[in-house]
Design an enzyme around this catalytic site. Structure first.
Site, PDB file in Angstrom:
ATOM      1  CB  SER A   4      -1.057   0.036   1.172  1.00 35.87           C
ATOM      2  OG  SER A   4      -0.191  -0.042   2.297  1.00 35.87           O
TER       3      SER A   4
ATOM      4  CG  HIS B 276      -4.367  -1.500  -1.081  1.00 40.72           C
ATOM      5  ND1 HIS B 276      -4.858  -0.162  -1.156  1.00 40.72           N
ATOM      6  CD2 HIS B 276      -3.807  -1.700   0.177  1.00 40.72           C
ATOM      7  CE1 HIS B 276      -4.830   0.153   0.224  1.00 40.72           C
ATOM      8  NE2 HIS B 276      -4.349  -0.614   0.942  1.00 40.72           N
TER       9      HIS B 276
ATOM     10  CE  LYS C  48      -7.323  -1.468   2.263  1.00 41.84           C
ATOM     11  NZ  LYS C  48      -7.189  -0.310   3.101  1.00 41.84           N
TER      12      LYS C  48
HETATM   13  C1  LIG Z   1      -3.092  -4.862   2.946  1.00 39.79           C
HETATM   14  C2  LIG Z   1      -4.255  -4.404   4.083  1.00 39.79           C
HETATM   15  N1  LIG Z   1      -4.663  -5.318   4.860  1.00 39.79           N
HETATM   16  C3  LIG Z   1      -5.628  -5.091   5.727  1.00 39.79           C
HETATM   17  C4  LIG Z   1      -6.131  -3.944   5.633  1.00 39.79           C
HETATM   18  C5  LIG Z   1      -7.150  -3.411   6.875  1.00 39.79           C
HETATM   19  O1  LIG Z   1      -8.449  -3.638   6.252  1.00 39.79           O
HETATM   20  P1  LIG Z   1      -9.654  -3.082   7.083  1.00 39.79           P
HETATM   21  O2  LIG Z   1      -9.694  -1.645   7.120  1.00 39.79           O
HETATM   22  O3  LIG Z   1     -10.722  -3.779   6.383  1.00 39.79           O
HETATM   23  O4  LIG Z   1      -9.319  -3.500   8.537  1.00 39.79           O
HETATM   24  C6  LIG Z   1      -5.624  -2.714   5.110  1.00 39.79           C
HETATM   25  C7  LIG Z   1      -6.238  -1.457   5.261  1.00 39.79           C
HETATM   26  O5  LIG Z   1      -5.356  -0.508   5.521  1.00 39.79           O
HETATM   27  C8  LIG Z   1      -4.687  -3.101   4.044  1.00 39.79           C
HETATM   28  O6  LIG Z   1      -4.114  -2.251   3.436  1.00 39.79           O
END
Ligand SMILES: Cc1ncc(COP(=O)(O)O)c(C=O)c1O
Length: 399
Positions: A187, A215, A246
């Site tokens: 990210s 993502h 997202k």
């Molecule tokens: C790679 C990744 N995994 C997990 C998450 C967490 O997702 P959630 O907002 O559903 O907790 C994110 C969000 O920032 C993310 O970018």
């Protein structure tokens, strides 16, 4: 007057907060006074939004809002129960089946967030006899999830398959099961994990591969079904985790997809699933509608990819250094922490919402502005963003 323990505690907390301010890492939240969209209302007026994970623009898509509304009206506000007591509606199971079908797995299980999915997963699937090998830049929730399990842990250098092989070689022999876990898309960089190579090495050692494609789903591949689908690797990636927060509508919620055995085990033993409230019906409804849009409408994914290609080309032509790739996360490199913060502030003053990321979120000296493109952006939005970068650069001479 004596100082109470609460006052002493608050004083020590305030000292820590002052340290964050002094280090320039204290985060201030920008208040949005309307729905999430490519243009958002703020106290400073409307801003073109380039920092949401709203890759397909579904957070304000009429069909997705309608899905949420129907969920609310037909299934109520919420379940007031965990799933296994009296918190499972037909629509929860339908969403799980939608996700399993979309991603090409036996079944899926919902969590309150992908953070929860990742923190529940490893403690459920890995025991003290196992080993988990993780990319050093994996998301915080994967790191925490691995910390919560009893398996032996090792970290490989980011995207470095030779280093992964070395870690697997060290752990193999002793471990009953080996797990390799990676983000599908990183990210802060916007690049993809080298999945085919990771799978080749993992298979040499008989390791089980887990991909968090938070993502990727909705953004990667011609169909937008994510990183694993891009490589046609569903049969080689045992488990995928992801978010509904997202591209898939942006409300909230997370999931794990995998074999029937994996999903059944998680339903029995994953602690954030067992001990946390079921997803709200409006959230289930919006996610189902988002998956329906994604499945039947490739136009949004195509528009996203066109926007990304246009912006990447235009910002590079303006002289900025961007990390290579073709994902909707475009990391515009600045270097020095303070300059990145100043540049982002100036771009925001021009009405373009972007955020600078600096140490400790990214390595020291590699501060950057992360631009996130959406299918919802019109050409004028993209042009305004590039103009704002150019104008800010005239002042700060970043490039
Ligand atoms: C790679 C990744 N995994 C997990 C998450 C967490 O997702 P959630 O907002 O559903 O907790 C994110 C969000 O920032 C993310 O970018």
């Amino acid at each position: 007057m004596t100082t109470s323990s609460v006052e002493r505690f608050d004083a020590s907390i305030n000292k820590r907060l002052d340290q964050l301010r002094a280090a320039g890492t204290y985060k201030r939240e920008i208040i949005i006074e309307g729905p999430q969209s490519s243009t958002v209302a703020t106290a400073d007026g409307p801003m073109r939004n380039f920092c949401a994970n709203n890759y397909l623009g579904l957070a304000s898509h009429p069909a997705v809002i309608e899905g949420a509304r129907r969920g609310l009206e037909e299934r109520g506000v919420g379940l007031a129960s965990v799933r296994f007591i009296c918190g499972t509606q037909d629509e929860h199971r339908a969403l799980e089946q939608d996700l399993a079908r979309l991603l090409g797995y036996d079944d899926a299980i919902l969590f309150g967030s992908c953070f929860d999915a990742n923190t529940g997963l490893f403690a459920a699937i890995a025991t003290g006899d196992d080993a988990v090998i993780s990319d050093e830049l994996n998301h915080a929730s994967i790191i925490d999830g691995i910390r919560l399990c009893r398996a032996r842990r090792a970290v490989y250098r980011h995207g470095d398959v030779a280093d992964l092989r070395a870690r697997l070689s060290e752990a193999s022999g002793e471990a009953r099961h080996l797990f390799v876990v990676t983000d599908g898309v990183f990210s802060m960089e916007g690049h993809l994990a080298p999945l085919p190579q990771i799978l080749d090495v993992a298979e040499e050692f008989g390791a089980v591969v887990v991909v968090d494609d938070s993502h990727g789903v909705g953004a990667v591949g011609a169909r937008g079904f994510g990183t694993v689908d891009l490589y046609g690797a569903q049969s080689r990636v045992a488990i995928q985790t992801g978010t509904l927060g997202k591209a898939l509508g942006g409300a909230s919620g997370g999931y794990v997809v995998g074999s029937q055995a994996v999903v059944d085990l998680l339903r029995q033993t994953a602690r954030p699933y067992l001990f946390s409230n079921a997803l709200a019906p409006s959230v289930v409804g919006s996610a189902r509608a988002a998956i329906n849009v994604l499945t039947h409408n490739t136009e949004l994914v195509t528009r996203l990819h066109d926007n990304v290609a246009w912006f990447r080309e235009a910002i590079a032509s303006a002289g900025f250094t961007v990390l290579p790739g073709d994902h909707a996360i475009v990391a515009v490199m600045v270097g020095e922490e303070e300059r990145a913060a100043e540049l982002a502030t100036r771009i925001r003053q021009a009405g373009v919402l972007v955020v600078a990321f600096s140490y400790p979120v990214v390595p020291r000296g590699e501060a950057r502005i992360r631009v996130q493109i959406s299918a919802d952006h019109r050409r004028a939005d993209l042009e305004d963003a590039v103009s704002a970068f150019r104008a800010a650069n005239e002042e700060f001479s970043i490039v």
